[in-house]
Structure formats: C-alpha cells, structure tokens
Design an enzyme around this catalytic site. Structure first.
Site, PDB file in Angstrom:
ATOM      1  CE  LYS A 105       3.816  39.182  19.840  1.00 51.21           C
ATOM      2  NZ  LYS A 105       5.367  38.595  19.746  1.00 51.21           N
TER       3      LYS A 105
ATOM      4  CB  THR B 106       7.914  35.711  20.944  1.00 51.76           C
ATOM      5  OG1 THR B 106       6.621  35.467  20.353  1.00 51.76           O
ATOM      6  CG2 THR B 106       8.855  34.885  20.068  1.00 51.76           C
TER       7      THR B 106
ATOM      8  CD  GLU C 166       1.782  45.585  13.575  1.00 46.53           C
ATOM      9  OE1 GLU C 166       2.689  45.685  14.531  1.00 46.53           O
ATOM     10  OE2 GLU C 166       0.739  44.832  13.780  1.00 46.53           O
TER      11      GLU C 166
HETATM   12  C1  LIG Z   1       2.061  41.852  14.642  1.00 46.84           C
HETATM   13  C2  LIG Z   1       3.286  42.122  15.457  1.00 46.84           C
HETATM   14  N1  LIG Z   1       3.874  43.180  15.304  1.00 46.84           N
HETATM   15  C3  LIG Z   1       4.874  43.739  16.149  1.00 46.84           C
HETATM   16  C4  LIG Z   1       5.937  42.785  16.632  1.00 46.84           C
HETATM   17  C5  LIG Z   1       7.076  43.119  17.006  1.00 46.84           C
HETATM   18  O1  LIG Z   1       7.110  42.868  18.463  1.00 46.84           O
HETATM   19  P1  LIG Z   1       8.417  42.741  19.408  1.00 46.84           P
HETATM   20  O2  LIG Z   1       9.470  43.909  19.247  1.00 46.84           O
HETATM   21  O3  LIG Z   1       7.961  42.713  21.031  1.00 46.84           O
HETATM   22  O4  LIG Z   1       8.985  41.396  19.000  1.00 46.84           O
HETATM   23  C6  LIG Z   1       5.519  41.475  16.178  1.00 46.84           C
HETATM   24  C7  LIG Z   1       6.414  40.324  17.063  1.00 46.84           C
HETATM   25  O5  LIG Z   1       6.153  39.080  16.713  1.00 46.84           O
HETATM   26  C8  LIG Z   1       4.348  41.024  15.756  1.00 46.84           C
HETATM   27  O6  LIG Z   1       3.893  39.535  15.775  1.00 46.84           O
END
Ligand SMILES: Cc1ncc(COP(=O)(O)O)c(C=O)c1O
Length: 282
Positions: free
Chosen positions: A146, A34, A179
């Site tokens: 992801k 995203t 997180e």
């Molecule tokens: C579960 C989760 N952790 C961490 C993140 C942060 O990731 P990013 O910095 O790549 O957007 C996301 C972002 O959607 C997420 O869904």
C-alpha cells in the site's frame, strides 16, 4: 471532541503540518495503512503491521519500531472512540533528486478521522458498482503493497459523479479484473469463492486476507486466480472488502443484478463473530 487530544502526530509531535522537503510529498515515497477503530480499538492491527513491514522491506526502508507506532496510535485514540486511523510512513526529508540516504529514519504521520456515516447500511443492502475505463498498470515491484502513489485510483474515481454508484471496478491492460478503487473484489461461482491474484497490480487488502481465512474456517472452497472481466457475468455473488467497510455485497454491476448473497452473508456473520471484527455490524 476532547481538544486536549490532538488528532494528528508527525514524528510523535502533535501538529497538522509536514515538512516541505518530505519525500512522501515529492515522490510518493512511502506507505500507508487505513485502520478501522471500533470501541477505541484499532482492528486487525497485526495484519496491517505485517503489510506495512512488508512494504518497508520492498521499498528498502529501514525497519520501524512497531511498538512506537502502537504507542502513538494509542495516544491519538480516545477510549470507546469510533473512527479511522491512518498511518503514513515516508522516507523522510531529502534535498533535490531521487537518490536516497541509506539508513535514514522514516517519518511517521498518524491521524484520526471520524467514522464515515452509512457504512453499515451499505453492508446490509449492498452497493451499485460500475466498470472503470482506466486500466491499471502492471508493476510487480509495487503490486500488493500500500504505497503512497494512488493516482490511478484518483483518476478512476473521477470517472463518475452519480452518488448511486458506490465503487468502480478496475481491470489491467489484459482485461483481467483486479479490484475496486478502494476495495478488493470477490466473486462466488458454483459455490467457489474467487478473488483476483495481485502479483502485478492491486493492493493485497487486509480484509481480503481475513476473508480468505474465514472461508477456510467455514470450509468454503476459495481460490486466488486471474479473473477475466467477462467471467463476472458468471458470478452468483460479488462482494467488495476493505478495512473500514468489512464485506459489502454488490447489488448492481452494469446490466447485472443480485438480490441475495448466501455465502457473502455467511462470511459477514463469521467476520462479526471474530475477536477483531466484533461489533463490526450493529
Ligand atoms: C486500491 C485499494 N485496494 C484494496 C483496498 C483494501 O485494502 P484493506 O482491506 O487493507 O483496507 C484498498 C483500501 O483502501 C485500496 O485503496
């Protein structure tokens, strides 16, 4: 919106539909990214691509042509547009069963959505956060990437409905905080920036990697380490990161409250002055 520009592409074709046999749908067999699109430009493109390619390798997908993804992304984004670009790659179509067909080209889904309202205000004022009851599973094979299996986040997000709570923090079975449901977590303690290590659970966020690099540039000591949930009570500052929100201070966590975030603010300013983060905050 210009109706001649589609807002979704599936394997390069403008459509809002995917194949019913897609393995992403059946098994969550795929990956996604995203990205923030600001002023018509996807931000931190190469970091997103690096995580996507690492995910492809981890899941044993064939390599995907990054230039093709870039060309498709460009065709979806209007000049000057503010929005959200989502890129999904699945292992493609399959018949019944989990078995994979070696070398099968992944399916590509790209879609653009409008920029969410109110993100800038949250980054300025900070957000209220709760602790979730759900415990994240530990799975080193899937940690960090992801992938499309997001049921833990869906379940955790259903734990609260109060609009005042912006995010929930998640621990693993060992009571280590990992997180948020859609963001990574940072904590400042005695001048040191800490963020949970993610070798068994969690998503290694793009913005998390940006923040760790910015901390290095600012000369702020930073460490990636396991953080027990009780350590949160020692936090001088807490903040969340993700690709859309950038850096968001935490104002409230259960009984704890914070009203100023000196290092968080320095990192926000540093982010706003980077080439990719420019115009992140108005
Ligand atoms: C579960 C989760 N952790 C961490 C993140 C942060 O990731 P990013 O910095 O790549 O957007 C996301 C972002 O959607 C997420 O869904």
């Amino acid at each position: 919106m210009n109706s001649t520009v589609p807002n979704a592409l599936v394997d390069g074709v403008a459509t809002g539909r995917i194949d019913v046999q897609d393995r992403g749908l059946h098994y969550g067999d795929g990956l996604f990214e995203t990205l923030a699109v600001r002023d018509g430009r996807p931000r931190f493109w190469s970091r997103h691509m690096a995580r996507l390619m690492a995910g492809l390798e981890r899941l044993g997908f064939p390599v995907v042509d990054e230039r093709q993804l870039e060309a498709e992304a460009e065709s979806l984004i209007r000049p000057g547009q503010q929005g959200v670009l989502k890129i999904l790659l699945t292992r493609g179509r399959a018949g019944r069963g989990y078995g994979t067909i070696k070398g099968q080209a992944p399916s590509r889904v790209l879609l653009m959505a409008p920029w969410p309202e109110g993100l800038e205000a949250k980054a300025r004022a900070g957000v209220a956060v709760r602790m979730c009851q759900l415990r994240l599973g530990q799975n080193p094979i899937l940690a960090g990437i992801k992938h499309l299996n997001r049921l833990e986040q869906v379940m955790a997000r259903s734990e609260w409905e109060t609009p005042e709570i912006d995010e929930g923090l998640l621990c693993d079975g060992g009571e280590r905080v990992i997180e948020g449901t859609r963001a990574n977590l940072f904590m400042v303690r005695n001048g040191t920036l800490l963020t949970p290590e993610l070798s068994a659970s969690g998503v290694a966020g793009v913005m998390r990697s940006v923040v760790l690099d910015l901390a290095r540039e600012l000369g702020a000591p930073a460490r990636v380490k396991a953080i027990h949930r009780r350590e949160l009570s020692e936090a001088d500052e807490l903040f969340l990161t993700n690709s859309l929100q950038g850096i968001v201070p935490i104002r409230h966590l259960q009984q704890q409250q914070w009203t100023d975030w000196p290092l968080t603010r320095r990192l926000q300013e540093a982010l706003a002055t980077t080439e990719e983060g420019t115009a992140w905050y108005p």
